[in-house]
Design a protein around this motif. Structure first.
Motif, PDB file in Angstrom:
ATOM      1  N   UNK A   1      44.071  12.655 -35.773  1.00  0.00           N
ATOM      2  CA  UNK A   1      42.829  11.973 -36.134  1.00  0.00           C
ATOM      3  C   UNK A   1      42.186  12.693 -37.312  1.00  0.00           C
ATOM      4  N   UNK A   2      41.486  11.944 -38.166  1.00  0.00           N
ATOM      5  CA  UNK A   2      40.905  12.544 -39.370  1.00  0.00           C
ATOM      6  C   UNK A   2      39.697  13.419 -39.083  1.00  0.00           C
ATOM      7  N   UNK A   3      39.084  13.306 -37.908  1.00  0.00           N
ATOM      8  CA  UNK A   3      37.968  14.180 -37.534  1.00  0.00           C
ATOM      9  C   UNK A   3      37.793  14.166 -36.020  1.00  0.00           C
ATOM     10  N   UNK A   4      37.005  15.094 -35.518  1.00  0.00           N
ATOM     11  CA  UNK A   4      36.731  15.148 -34.080  1.00  0.00           C
ATOM     12  C   UNK A   4      35.691  14.112 -33.676  1.00  0.00           C
ATOM     13  N   UNK A   5      35.063  13.460 -34.643  1.00  0.00           N
ATOM     14  CA  UNK A   5      34.100  12.393 -34.341  1.00  0.00           C
ATOM     15  C   UNK A   5      34.777  11.041 -34.149  1.00  0.00           C
ATOM     16  N   UNK A   6      36.010  10.918 -34.619  1.00  0.00           N
ATOM     17  CA  UNK A   6      36.738   9.650 -34.569  1.00  0.00           C
ATOM     18  C   UNK A   6      37.420   9.480 -33.216  1.00  0.00           C
ATOM     19  N   UNK A   7      37.333   8.270 -32.657  1.00  0.00           N
ATOM     20  CA  UNK A   7      38.032   7.937 -31.416  1.00  0.00           C
ATOM     21  C   UNK A   7      39.009   6.807 -31.718  1.00  0.00           C
ATOM     22  N   UNK A   8      40.278   7.047 -31.480  1.00  0.00           N
ATOM     23  CA  UNK A   8      41.339   6.053 -31.713  1.00  0.00           C
ATOM     24  C   UNK A   8      41.492   5.249 -30.427  1.00  0.00           C
ATOM     25  N   UNK A   9      41.008   4.033 -30.443  1.00  0.00           N
ATOM     26  CA  UNK A   9      41.094   3.242 -29.227  1.00  0.00           C
ATOM     27  C   UNK A   9      40.328   1.952 -29.388  1.00  0.00           C
ATOM     28  N   UNK A  10      40.345   1.207 -28.444  1.00  0.00           N
ATOM     29  CA  UNK A  10      41.196   1.105 -27.274  1.00  0.00           C
ATOM     30  C   UNK A  10      42.472   0.356 -27.622  1.00  0.00           C
ATOM     31  N   UNK A  11      43.607   0.841 -27.156  1.00  0.00           N
ATOM     32  CA  UNK A  11      44.898   0.209 -27.384  1.00  0.00           C
ATOM     33  C   UNK A  11      45.742   0.380 -26.136  1.00  0.00           C
ATOM     34  N   UNK A  12      46.491  -0.683 -25.772  1.00  0.00           N
ATOM     35  CA  UNK A  12      47.290  -0.582 -24.566  1.00  0.00           C
ATOM     36  C   UNK A  12      48.530  -1.429 -24.573  1.00  0.00           C
ATOM     37  N   UNK A  13      49.262  -1.336 -23.464  1.00  0.00           N
ATOM     38  CA  UNK A  13      50.558  -2.002 -23.333  1.00  0.00           C
ATOM     39  C   UNK A  13      50.762  -2.476 -21.898  1.00  0.00           C
ATOM     40  N   UNK A  14      51.196  -3.736 -21.763  1.00  0.00           N
ATOM     41  CA  UNK A  14      51.555  -4.268 -20.440  1.00  0.00           C
ATOM     42  C   UNK A  14      52.865  -3.665 -19.944  1.00  0.00           C
ATOM     43  N   UNK A  15      53.816  -3.482 -20.857  1.00  0.00           N
ATOM     44  CA  UNK A  15      55.180  -3.098 -20.487  1.00  0.00           C
ATOM     45  C   UNK A  15      55.508  -1.655 -20.881  1.00  0.00           C
TER      46      UNK A  15
ATOM     47  N   UNK B   1      52.037  20.512 -21.684  1.00  0.00           N
ATOM     48  CA  UNK B   1      51.779  19.611 -20.559  1.00  0.00           C
ATOM     49  C   UNK B   1      51.812  18.190 -21.086  1.00  0.00           C
ATOM     50  N   UNK B   2      52.559  17.323 -20.393  1.00  0.00           N
ATOM     51  CA  UNK B   2      52.654  15.912 -20.783  1.00  0.00           C
ATOM     52  C   UNK B   2      51.717  15.066 -19.939  1.00  0.00           C
ATOM     53  N   UNK B   3      51.036  14.138 -20.596  1.00  0.00           N
ATOM     54  CA  UNK B   3      50.255  13.115 -19.904  1.00  0.00           C
ATOM     55  C   UNK B   3      51.080  11.842 -19.909  1.00  0.00           C
ATOM     56  N   UNK B   4      51.355  11.293 -18.742  1.00  0.00           N
ATOM     57  CA  UNK B   4      52.095  10.042 -18.629  1.00  0.00           C
ATOM     58  C   UNK B   4      51.106   8.893 -18.544  1.00  0.00           C
ATOM     59  N   UNK B   5      51.206   7.953 -19.478  1.00  0.00           N
ATOM     60  CA  UNK B   5      50.392   6.736 -19.451  1.00  0.00           C
ATOM     61  C   UNK B   5      51.358   5.595 -19.123  1.00  0.00           C
ATOM     62  N   UNK B   6      51.314   5.092 -17.892  1.00  0.00           N
ATOM     63  CA  UNK B   6      52.269   4.065 -17.486  1.00  0.00           C
ATOM     64  C   UNK B   6      51.947   2.709 -18.108  1.00  0.00           C
ATOM     65  N   UNK B   7      52.866   1.779 -17.972  1.00  0.00           N
ATOM     66  CA  UNK B   7      52.606   0.411 -18.412  1.00  0.00           C
ATOM     67  C   UNK B   7      51.378  -0.108 -17.671  1.00  0.00           C
ATOM     68  N   UNK B   8      50.656  -1.045 -18.320  1.00  0.00           N
ATOM     69  CA  UNK B   8      49.458  -1.603 -17.704  1.00  0.00           C
ATOM     70  C   UNK B   8      48.199  -0.813 -17.988  1.00  0.00           C
ATOM     71  N   UNK B   9      48.255   0.095 -18.951  1.00  0.00           N
ATOM     72  CA  UNK B   9      47.089   0.923 -19.269  1.00  0.00           C
ATOM     73  C   UNK B   9      46.711   0.792 -20.741  1.00  0.00           C
ATOM     74  N   UNK B  10      45.433   1.077 -21.002  1.00  0.00           N
ATOM     75  CA  UNK B  10      44.941   1.190 -22.377  1.00  0.00           C
ATOM     76  C   UNK B  10      44.344   2.582 -22.531  1.00  0.00           C
ATOM     77  N   UNK B  11      44.311   3.069 -23.771  1.00  0.00           N
ATOM     78  CA  UNK B  11      43.842   4.435 -24.014  1.00  0.00           C
ATOM     79  C   UNK B  11      42.875   4.502 -25.186  1.00  0.00           C
TER      80      UNK B  11
END
Length: 141
Positions: A39-53, A95-105
């Motif tokens: 991200x270009x700065x700590x003020x920026x939030x990249x979201x919301x984006x998600x995937x069904x599959x 440490x890995x964070x698993x984001x399963x299908x059906x989620x947005x981040x």
């Protein structure tokens, strides 16, 4: 998420030769694509984006990140009141964070010059499975 745990803890070994960070519990056999996010700065939030599959795994390579994850049933018009779970990743742990299908981040760097490694189980363009929402769509943010 993976093995019913959203985070798969990494480990670190240090001796006179240097440092090794590793995660022997992460199974990368379904990974087809790898990329990084800065991200270009700590003020920026990249979201919301998600995937069904598609599912993804993320690990912090430098700095730190807060990743907000919302489980969604209806991607066409999700409830604005869905609650996000927040996860924190930092460098030096692998440490890995698993984001399963059906989620947005939503992804926010918590330190300048942070770098996030992202692994996905589908190639770019292999399926049409991307859903985006304005940052203020959910009452969460």
């Amino acid at each position: 998420m993976t093995n019913n745990q959203p985070q798969i803890p990494g480990k670190k070994h240090q001796d006179e030769r240097g440092v090794i960070t590793y995660n022997n519990d992460f199974d990368a056999s379904v990974v087809k694509r790898i990329y990084t996010i800065e991200n270009h700065s700590t003020d920026f939030i990249r979201g919301w984006q998600g995937h069904k599959v598609e599912q993804r795994w993320s690990a912090c390579m430098k700095g730190g990140f807060e990743i907000s994850v919302i489980q969604v049933d209806d991607f066409e018009s999700p409830s604005k009141d869905l609650e996000a779970q927040k996860y924190h990743l930092k460098e030096g742990e692998l440490t890995y964070l698993h984001v399963p299908s059906g989620c947005i981040t939503a992804i926010k760097a918590t330190a300048e010059d942070s770098k996030l490694l992202v692994l996905a189980d589908y190639l770019l363009g292999e399926i049409n499975d991307e859903y985006r929402y304005n940052l203020d769509y959910f009452n969460e943010r």
